[in-house]
Design an enzyme around this catalytic site. Structure first.
Site, short mmCIF file in Angstrom:
data_model
loop_
_atom_site.label_atom_id
_atom_site.label_comp_id
_atom_site.label_asym_id
_atom_site.label_seq_id
_atom_site.Cartn_x
_atom_site.Cartn_y
_atom_site.Cartn_z
N THR A 1 -16.63 -40.23 40.82
CA THR A 1 -17.77 -40.22 39.91
C THR A 1 -17.28 -40.38 38.47
O THR A 1 -16.09 -40.18 38.19
CB THR A 1 -18.57 -38.91 40.03
OG1 THR A 1 -17.77 -37.83 39.52
CG2 THR A 1 -18.95 -38.62 41.48
N LYS B 1 -16.30 -23.44 35.57
CA LYS B 1 -16.82 -23.44 36.93
C LYS B 1 -16.68 -22.07 37.59
O LYS B 1 -17.53 -21.67 38.40
CB LYS B 1 -16.13 -24.52 37.76
CG LYS B 1 -16.49 -25.94 37.34
CD LYS B 1 -17.98 -26.20 37.44
CE LYS B 1 -18.32 -27.67 37.18
NZ LYS B 1 -19.77 -27.94 37.27
N SER C 1 -17.41 -26.35 41.60
CA SER C 1 -16.18 -27.10 41.91
C SER C 1 -15.19 -26.16 42.57
O SER C 1 -15.17 -24.96 42.27
CB SER C 1 -15.57 -27.67 40.63
OG SER C 1 -14.29 -28.22 40.89
N TYR D 1 -12.12 -26.42 32.29
CA TYR D 1 -13.03 -26.76 33.39
C TYR D 1 -12.99 -25.69 34.48
O TYR D 1 -14.04 -25.26 34.96
CB TYR D 1 -12.63 -28.11 33.97
CG TYR D 1 -13.54 -28.62 35.05
CD1 TYR D 1 -14.82 -29.06 34.75
CD2 TYR D 1 -13.10 -28.70 36.36
CE1 TYR D 1 -15.66 -29.56 35.74
CE2 TYR D 1 -13.92 -29.19 37.37
CZ TYR D 1 -15.20 -29.62 37.05
OH TYR D 1 -16.03 -30.10 38.03
N SER E 1 -26.15 -41.13 36.70
CA SER E 1 -24.92 -41.70 37.25
C SER E 1 -24.29 -40.72 38.22
O SER E 1 -24.70 -39.56 38.32
CB SER E 1 -23.92 -42.04 36.13
OG SER E 1 -23.51 -40.85 35.47
N LEU F 1 -22.84 -38.27 40.94
CA LEU F 1 -23.46 -37.43 41.95
C LEU F 1 -24.94 -37.21 41.67
O LEU F 1 -25.75 -37.14 42.59
CB LEU F 1 -22.72 -36.09 42.04
CG LEU F 1 -23.24 -35.10 43.08
CD1 LEU F 1 -23.27 -35.70 44.48
CD2 LEU F 1 -22.42 -33.81 43.06
#
Length: 268
Positions: free
Chosen positions: A189, A158, A141, A154, A16, A18
């Site tokens: 997404t 990253k 990201s 997150y 799904s 990207l």
């Protein structure tokens, strides 16, 4: 390295968003694909769509990348096939929850998927990539470059991903292995639709964003173009890149603007 019809590419999170967009563009450009995702039904369906055109160029493996033994078996299967040219660490999760309210298990889960799994998979694949003179593509990201309210775990994952692979880049440069770090901002997404809340369940509030929300297809084309140029880093969104510079040059101003733009996070 640049892509050609003999390029063997492994994409995680390929069912799904990207990952699927990256798979479609790679297939169109002649790559042989190894698709990995934990969603067995979606992965089988997407793989069948590509295999309908050329079944010899698509294989797939249902896998939870945080399962160490299963991850090792995947590497063994790929080695048995004899070649890997490109590894794309795309699979990831996020959360939307204030740090002080978030159960530590949420942070652990985000770090396991977004940092530990791609690091371990890459280390397992290094001998194959060394043999092929291959490339690791990491979907990072801009949240790894600048703080974003409600995304402490997150952002941390990253940022750790970026630092690890920048160090690895220097360590394997003489071994013929390339590293491409990709830094998207906000994409349309499922990662945000499936964001975790403070207790590990679904996030209860809608996400906040800045700049234009781009499509996965838009992003995928730019990733493969950057790979074929031999780029080391890709910052596809100029607005967000400038925001990251603001964070470095005027962090207090950045924080004031962020608190205003992401007020929903503070009220959640």
């Amino acid at each position: 390295m640049s892509g050609n019809a003999d390029t063997v590419t492994l994409i995680t999170g390929a069912a799904s968003g990207l990952g699927w967009a990256l798979a479609q563009v790679a297939f169109q450009r002649g790559h042989r694909l190894i698709l990995v995702d934990r969603d067995a039904e979606a992965l089988a369906d997407k793989s069948a769509r590509l295999a309908a055109t050329d079944p010899q160029r698509v294989t797939y493996h249902t896998l939870d990348l945080t399962d160490g033994p299963a991850r090792d078996r995947l590497v063994d299967r790929i080695a048995a096939r004899g070649r890997l040219d490109v590894l794309i660490n795309n699979a990831g999760i996020t959360h939307r929850s204030l740090a002080a309210r978030t159960d530590p298990k949420v942070f652990h889960q985000v770090m396991a998927v977004d940092w530990e799994a791609p690091v371990a998979l890459t280390l397992g694949c290094l001998p194959l990539l060394r043999d092929s003179g291959g490339c690791v593509i990491n979907i990072g990201s801009m949240a790894g470059w600048m703080p974003v309210l409600g995304r402490a775990g997150y952002c941390s994952a990253k940022a750790a991903l970026a630092q690890f692979f920048e160090v690895l880049r220097g360590e394997v440069a003489d071994q013929g292995i390339d590293v491409l770090m990709v830094y998207p901002s906000f994409l349309a997404t499922p990662i945000e639709r499936n964001a975790l809340g403070h207790d590990g369940g679904p996030a209860a509030h809608a996400r906040s964003s800045v700049g234009r929300v781009r499509s996965a297809e838009w992003m995928a084309e730019r990733v493969w173009d950057a790979f074929e140029r031999g780029d080391k880093r890709l910052f596809p969104d100029r607005f967000t890149f400038l925001a990251s510079l603001l964070w470095r040059l005027a962090p207090d101003l950045y924080h004031r603007l962020m608190r205003r733009r992401f007020a929903t996070e503070l009220d959640s």
